[in-house]
Design a protein around this motif. Structure first.
Motif, PDB file in Angstrom:
ATOM      1  N   VAL A 258       2.226  34.304 -38.101  1.00 11.04           N
ATOM      2  CA  VAL A 258       2.331  34.673 -39.508  1.00 11.04           C
ATOM      3  C   VAL A 258       3.774  34.790 -39.980  1.00 11.04           C
ATOM      4  O   VAL A 258       4.011  34.846 -41.174  1.00 11.04           O
ATOM      5  CB  VAL A 258       1.610  35.998 -39.837  1.00 11.04           C
TER       6      VAL A 258
ATOM      7  N   THR B 280       4.952  41.830 -48.773  1.00 15.92           N
ATOM      8  CA  THR B 280       4.683  40.506 -48.232  1.00 15.92           C
ATOM      9  C   THR B 280       4.253  39.550 -49.341  1.00 15.92           C
ATOM     10  O   THR B 280       3.538  39.936 -50.237  1.00 15.92           O
ATOM     11  CB  THR B 280       3.571  40.591 -47.200  1.00 15.92           C
TER      12      THR B 280
ATOM     13  N   ILE C  38      -0.191  30.509 -42.225  1.00 18.03           N
ATOM     14  CA  ILE C  38       0.479  30.852 -43.472  1.00 18.03           C
ATOM     15  C   ILE C  38       1.621  31.774 -43.073  1.00 18.03           C
ATOM     16  O   ILE C  38       1.396  32.843 -42.527  1.00 18.03           O
ATOM     17  CB  ILE C  38      -0.476  31.571 -44.422  1.00 18.03           C
ATOM     18  N   VAL C  39       2.820  31.321 -43.285  1.00 10.89           N
ATOM     19  CA  VAL C  39       3.950  32.123 -42.849  1.00 10.89           C
ATOM     20  C   VAL C  39       4.479  32.914 -44.040  1.00 10.89           C
ATOM     21  O   VAL C  39       4.708  32.369 -45.109  1.00 10.89           O
ATOM     22  CB  VAL C  39       5.043  31.235 -42.241  1.00 10.89           C
ATOM     23  N   HIS C  40       4.617  34.197 -43.818  1.00 12.69           N
ATOM     24  CA  HIS C  40       5.066  35.080 -44.879  1.00 12.69           C
ATOM     25  C   HIS C  40       6.544  35.371 -44.716  1.00 12.69           C
ATOM     26  O   HIS C  40       7.047  35.372 -43.603  1.00 12.69           O
ATOM     27  CB  HIS C  40       4.324  36.414 -44.800  1.00 12.69           C
ATOM     28  N   VAL C  41       7.206  35.655 -45.817  1.00 15.95           N
ATOM     29  CA  VAL C  41       8.532  36.232 -45.673  1.00 15.95           C
ATOM     30  C   VAL C  41       8.485  37.671 -46.158  1.00 15.95           C
ATOM     31  O   VAL C  41       7.757  38.018 -47.074  1.00 15.95           O
ATOM     32  CB  VAL C  41       9.629  35.465 -46.435  1.00 15.95           C
ATOM     33  N   ALA C  42       9.243  38.504 -45.491  1.00 13.29           N
ATOM     34  CA  ALA C  42       9.356  39.902 -45.864  1.00 13.29           C
ATOM     35  C   ALA C  42      10.641  40.385 -45.237  1.00 13.29           C
ATOM     36  O   ALA C  42      11.088  39.826 -44.232  1.00 13.29           O
ATOM     37  CB  ALA C  42       8.171  40.693 -45.335  1.00 13.29           C
ATOM     38  N   PRO C  43      11.272  41.380 -45.835  1.00 13.13           N
ATOM     39  CA  PRO C  43      12.515  41.865 -45.249  1.00 13.13           C
ATOM     40  C   PRO C  43      12.261  42.652 -43.965  1.00 13.13           C
ATOM     41  O   PRO C  43      11.219  43.295 -43.828  1.00 13.13           O
ATOM     42  CB  PRO C  43      13.084  42.765 -46.342  1.00 13.13           C
ATOM     43  N   GLY C  44      13.217  42.583 -43.049  1.00 15.03           N
ATOM     44  CA  GLY C  44      13.065  43.293 -41.792  1.00 15.03           C
ATOM     45  C   GLY C  44      13.392  44.762 -41.925  1.00 15.03           C
ATOM     46  O   GLY C  44      13.852  45.182 -42.977  1.00 15.03           O
ATOM     47  N   PRO C  45      13.203  45.567 -40.910  1.00 15.56           N
ATOM     48  CA  PRO C  45      12.677  45.182 -39.606  1.00 15.56           C
ATOM     49  C   PRO C  45      11.208  44.795 -39.667  1.00 15.56           C
ATOM     50  O   PRO C  45      10.471  45.327 -40.472  1.00 15.56           O
ATOM     51  CB  PRO C  45      12.869  46.447 -38.758  1.00 15.56           C
ATOM     52  N   HIS C  46      10.847  43.881 -38.784  1.00 18.80           N
ATOM     53  CA  HIS C  46       9.493  43.343 -38.831  1.00 18.80           C
ATOM     54  C   HIS C  46       8.558  44.088 -37.898  1.00 18.80           C
ATOM     55  O   HIS C  46       7.366  43.825 -37.879  1.00 18.80           O
ATOM     56  CB  HIS C  46       9.544  41.856 -38.485  1.00 18.80           C
TER      57      HIS C  46
ATOM     58  N   ALA D 107       5.180  32.578 -48.991  1.00 22.11           N
ATOM     59  CA  ALA D 107       6.435  31.935 -49.351  1.00 22.11           C
ATOM     60  C   ALA D 107       6.226  30.523 -49.850  1.00 22.11           C
ATOM     61  O   ALA D 107       6.841  30.093 -50.808  1.00 22.11           O
ATOM     62  CB  ALA D 107       7.346  31.909 -48.137  1.00 22.11           C
ATOM     63  N   HIS D 108       5.368  29.821 -49.195  1.00 20.81           N
ATOM     64  CA  HIS D 108       5.185  28.415 -49.511  1.00 20.81           C
ATOM     65  C   HIS D 108       3.749  28.060 -49.237  1.00 20.81           C
ATOM     66  O   HIS D 108       3.076  28.741 -48.491  1.00 20.81           O
ATOM     67  CB  HIS D 108       6.088  27.551 -48.612  1.00 20.81           C
TER      68      HIS D 108
ATOM     69  N   PRO E 184      13.155  40.609 -34.145  1.00 20.54           N
ATOM     70  CA  PRO E 184      12.306  41.282 -35.126  1.00 20.54           C
ATOM     71  C   PRO E 184      12.935  42.494 -35.795  1.00 20.54           C
ATOM     72  O   PRO E 184      12.421  42.949 -36.817  1.00 20.54           O
ATOM     73  CB  PRO E 184      11.100  41.708 -34.293  1.00 20.54           C
ATOM     74  N   MET E 185      14.017  43.023 -35.271  1.00 20.74           N
ATOM     75  CA  MET E 185      14.594  44.208 -35.895  1.00 20.74           C
ATOM     76  C   MET E 185      15.548  43.839 -37.027  1.00 20.74           C
ATOM     77  O   MET E 185      15.495  44.401 -38.109  1.00 20.74           O
ATOM     78  CB  MET E 185      15.325  45.069 -34.856  1.00 20.74           C
TER      79      MET E 185
END
Ligand code: SF4
Ligand code: SF4
Lengths: 451, 339
Positions: free
Chosen positions: A339, B2, B16-24, B5-6, A346-347
């Motif tokens: 996903v 979330t 489905i790849v999401h973008v979101a700000p880290g930390p993840h 993105a595309h 990851p940080m």
């Protein structure tokens, strides 16, 4: 040349911090492989902190491996070079994971390429001298490092020659080589230390010569005993000290590592230079050696391709400018559960929205996460438990900083020292209420009005 | 945070790849709910001791308060303020349990119900819900009923002349203060004395408190500061001849001191944010407890001491802004602004 170790030892650790699952098992056992040369690369002219390089080629110009594609446009800038032999296709624009739109030079491969074992040998193989380096002047080393386009390979991508240029006002006594790789999942530095310790040691000695340091220490987290052993063997008789430090995130942060290893506190708003230390990543150290001793500019780097969302996790030597997609395809592609694709770990890594994005000099890894790992708990109210503060390596009060950022209360943000935050992510990781603390604080720092 | 993105076809085989700000990453094991559940587990030994001494009275009292707090939270928070249901975070149950355990076994049922509604209503919801409240909700409820039903809850309430065994004795601190008679310490420790439900057994409090500290559902700074302050001040008081029959042991083991130190002062919401802040908070509680116990008409002071110290938390937070590891941020620091 040999370095000597002297006093002022750290304790091998720093206050607070966190212990996320290391998750190194996905790729730690995978020996470094060389990615077959891609048909095409797209090389950003800005891969570093500072000013973008100026394009030095036009479409249809022939280029060879190492040809300058863009020239540094100031002191804090870095040149870029072609990793392939072939021809310039076009000058374009791409968006990097940090959101910046940057100009690029696209190069198509033509003819035979230096690849596979030959490429590895050219960059990392064979013997690396550790004696006689004194014959090179600091200025000469600095100049080569600058021409070779070296930037920090740990992530921040600060031009290396800037760090190595002696500043009479701030004498340097220690070069600290950062082999912590404290981000979960990432294993590229680990593999490089195990498989190519000699150029790291040689590069560290060169960095010390350039910066005028007498002491060289390589700090490695104690979860990488093989790397420590390999480096110690390579450093035998050179005076370079390999010190293992506690495995704890963010041990590889400059401030934390300087404290852990040298026992000095970098002042808020300052640099390790302010306490006489220059910190370079192990990958950067090896690149210094390749540039100075073999005349190789920075055109390739090692990346870890890892995480549960990738079919065959691996550690790869890849040309800068290759697309994430091509690297991932070599590793069997993404699993259906994937996903999120991250540039880095990851940080502190950044999510990549478009897999056509090129790998840059600062790409320390490609981590692919599945829904199991990514943060997903719904945010609830802060219960003021203070755990965020107990995790913050700088001793800040993240809950207050996040609150101030959310309400744009800049006086409160300043009173709680928002500018000191290094955006390490520890606070957001531990928060039981799942508040995106780091994300809010990062926004607050960016919006903070200038005084 | 979330977003897609595309379109999926741009990113990989089927993902489905999401973008979101880290930390993840997130420490999924530690949540508000788990913290509250750990407090409840920590309260279990105290509850067990209360049942052992007071029998069904204890079950009734705590049960009434727990249910009434849940009902009050649902009514005030979800029905009246139309906020999403918050019963799942267990904080209302914790409030109910602590309130129930701080009441005497003899309090009539409506005291528990009214106390619970006061706890959730005045103690929590008027401030904006969990995390926003200044005062410990259970102590707000306790103070409310204390004032409203002073006879039913006064020192005399603990004594029923015709009840058997311990239930017919006055509480140890009352005895000590009024008559100078000395209660032996051992019963205080194991829990065979009269008092509010939760204060009967010191060892049960210590066991449960240890669980809370080990599970990091609460921090040790405030409890340690409270116990230390009370020990020092009570030793001083004894030397100075103020109520000399009450020794350090009585002050530490008697009344709800340990219960308050381990279960009430550890409430994260109403205690300061930093370690040094919590130490100051604990010292203040210890000081207030001793002042109330020695110089006021009340034999017991934990409740008011906690409420007083709660009121000072914003100030304490202001005094204890920590300096970053590398020193203050250089340059002119702006003054003023809200807390
Ligand atoms: S960790 Fe989260 S809940 Fe705890 S004080 Fe910090 S922001 Fe609040
Ligand atoms: S992100 Fe900033 S505030 Fe949060 S733990 Fe790291 S340094 Fe502290």
């Amino acid at each position: 040349m040999s370095a000597q170790a002297f006093g002022a030892r750290g304790t091998g650790s720093f206050p607070r911090g966190i212990h996320p699952a290391q998750a190194k098992h996905h790729s730690a056992a995978a020996a470094l492989e060389v990615l077959p040369p891609p048909a095409r690369v797209e090389i950003p002219l800005l891969q570093h902190l500072g000013a973008p390089a100026t394009a030095a080629v036009k479409p249809r110009d022939p280029v060879a491996w190492g040809t300058v594609l863009g020239v540094a446009s100031g002191f804090v800038s870095a040149s870029v070079h072609s990793p392939l032999g072939g021809k310039v296709v076009r000058l374009g624009v791409t968006t990097l994971p940090n959101g910046r739109h940057v100009p690029t030079v696209a190069v198509a491969a033509e003819g035979e390429q230096v690849a596979g074992q030959a490429l590895w040998e050219a960059l990392y193989g064979g013997p690396w001298p550790t004696a006689g380096l004194d014959e090179l002047t600091p200025e000469a080393i600095g100049a080569v490092v600058r021409e070779a386009g070296l930037v920090g390979q740990g992530g921040a991508a600060f031009p290396t020659h800037v760090k190595l240029t002696p500043n009479p006002a701030k004498p340097v006594d220690t070069v600290l080589v950062n082999g912590c790789e404290c981000e979960p999942f990432l294993t590229a530095d680990d593999r490089l230390m195990r498989e190519a310790p000699a150029p790291i040691v040689a590069g560290a000695l060169l960095a010390a010569r350039a910066a005028g340091a007498r002491q060289v220490v390589i700090g490695v987290e104690d979860n990488k005993p093989e790397a420590v052993a390999a480096l110690r063997a390579a450093a035998e008789g050179t005076g370079v000290v390999v010190q293992s430090v506690r495995t704890k995130y963010p041990q590889g942060g400059e401030r934390q590592l300087v404290l852990s290893v040298v026992g000095r506190i970098v002042p808020t708003g300052g640099l390790p230079l302010d306490v006489g230390v220059v910190v370079v990543n192990v990958g950067t150290a090896a690149a210094i050696a390749a540039a100075v001793l073999r005349g190789r500019p920075l055109t390739h780097r090692v990346v870890a391709v890892t995480g549960p969302g990738v079919v065959r996790p691996a550690n790869l030597l890849v040309p800068i400018g290759v697309s994430y997609r091509e690297v991932l395809d070599f590793c069997g592609g993404l699993r259906p559960e994937a996903v999120r694709v991250l540039s880095g770990g990851p940080m502190m890594g950044l999510a990549v929205g478009d897999l056509a994005t090129p790998v840059t000099k600062g790409t320390s890894g490609i981590t692919v996460l599945t829904a199991r790992e990514v943060r997903k708990a719904a945010e609830t109210a802060c219960v003021r438990c203070g755990r965020c503060g107990e995790a913050c390596p700088l001793g800040l009060v993240p809950t207050r900083l996040a609150l101030a950022s959310r309400h744009r209360d800049w006086a409160l943000a300043r009173r709680y020292h928002i500018q000191a935050c290094i955006e390490c992510g520890c606070c957001a990781y531990v928060c039981p209420a799942a508040i995106p603390l780091t994300q809010l604080i990062r926004m607050g720092k960016a919006m903070l009005p200038k005084e | 945070m979330t977003m897609v993105a595309h379109p999926p076809d741009r990113v990989g085989p089927s993902a489905i790849v999401h973008v979101a700000p880290g930390p993840h990453l997130q420490d999924a094991a530690f949540t508000t709910r788990r913290m509250m559940a750990d407090v409840l587990v920590g309260l279990a030994p105290v509850m067990a001791a209360a049942v052992a001494v007071f029998g069904w009275f204890a079950v009734m009292q705590v049960g009434i308060c727990g249910l009434a707090c849940l009902a009050a939270e649902y009514l005030f928070h979800t029905v009246m303020r139309r906020k999403p249901a918050t019963l799942g975070d267990l904080s209302a149950v914790v409030t109910g349990a602590i309130l129930g355990l701080s009441l005497p076994w003899s309090a009539p049922w409506y005291v528990g119900v009214i106390g619970s509604f006061a706890a959730i209503g005045f103690g929590k919801v008027v401030f904006g819900g969990l995390g926003m409240n200044l005062f410990n909700p259970a102590m707000v409820g306790r103070a409310f009923v204390m004032i409203s039903f002073s006879v039913a809850l006064g020192a005399g309430a603990f004594v029923l002349p015709d009840a058997p065994s311990v239930l017919s004795q006055a509480t140890p601190l009352t005895v000590g203060k009024m008559t100078g008679e000395v209660t032996p310490l051992w019963p205080l420790f194991v829990g065979n004395v009269n008092g509010s439900l939760g204060e009967t057994s010191a060892i049960a409090c210590l066991l449960g408190g240890l669980w809370i500290l080990v599970r990091r559902a609460g921090t040790w700074d405030a409890p340690l500061a409270i116990v230390g302050t009370v020990a020092v001040l009570s030793a001083g008081a004894q030397l100075a001849g103020i109520h000399p029959s009450l020794t350090v042991g009585h002050h530490l083991l008697g009344g709800s001191l340990l219960f308050g130190a381990l279960f009430i002062a550890t409430d994260p919401v109403t205690s300061p944010l930093t370690r040094s802040g919590r130490a100051v908070f604990g010292i203040l509680i210890g000081l207030f407890v001793m002042v109330i116990r020695l110089f006021s008409g009340y034999p017991e002071g934990v409740m008011f001491a906690v409420l007083l110290a709660n009121a000072m938390v914003p100030l304490i937070n202001r005094w204890t802004v920590p300096t970053p590891l590398g020193g203050p941020v250089p340059g002119p620091v702006q003054k003023g602004g809200g807390a």
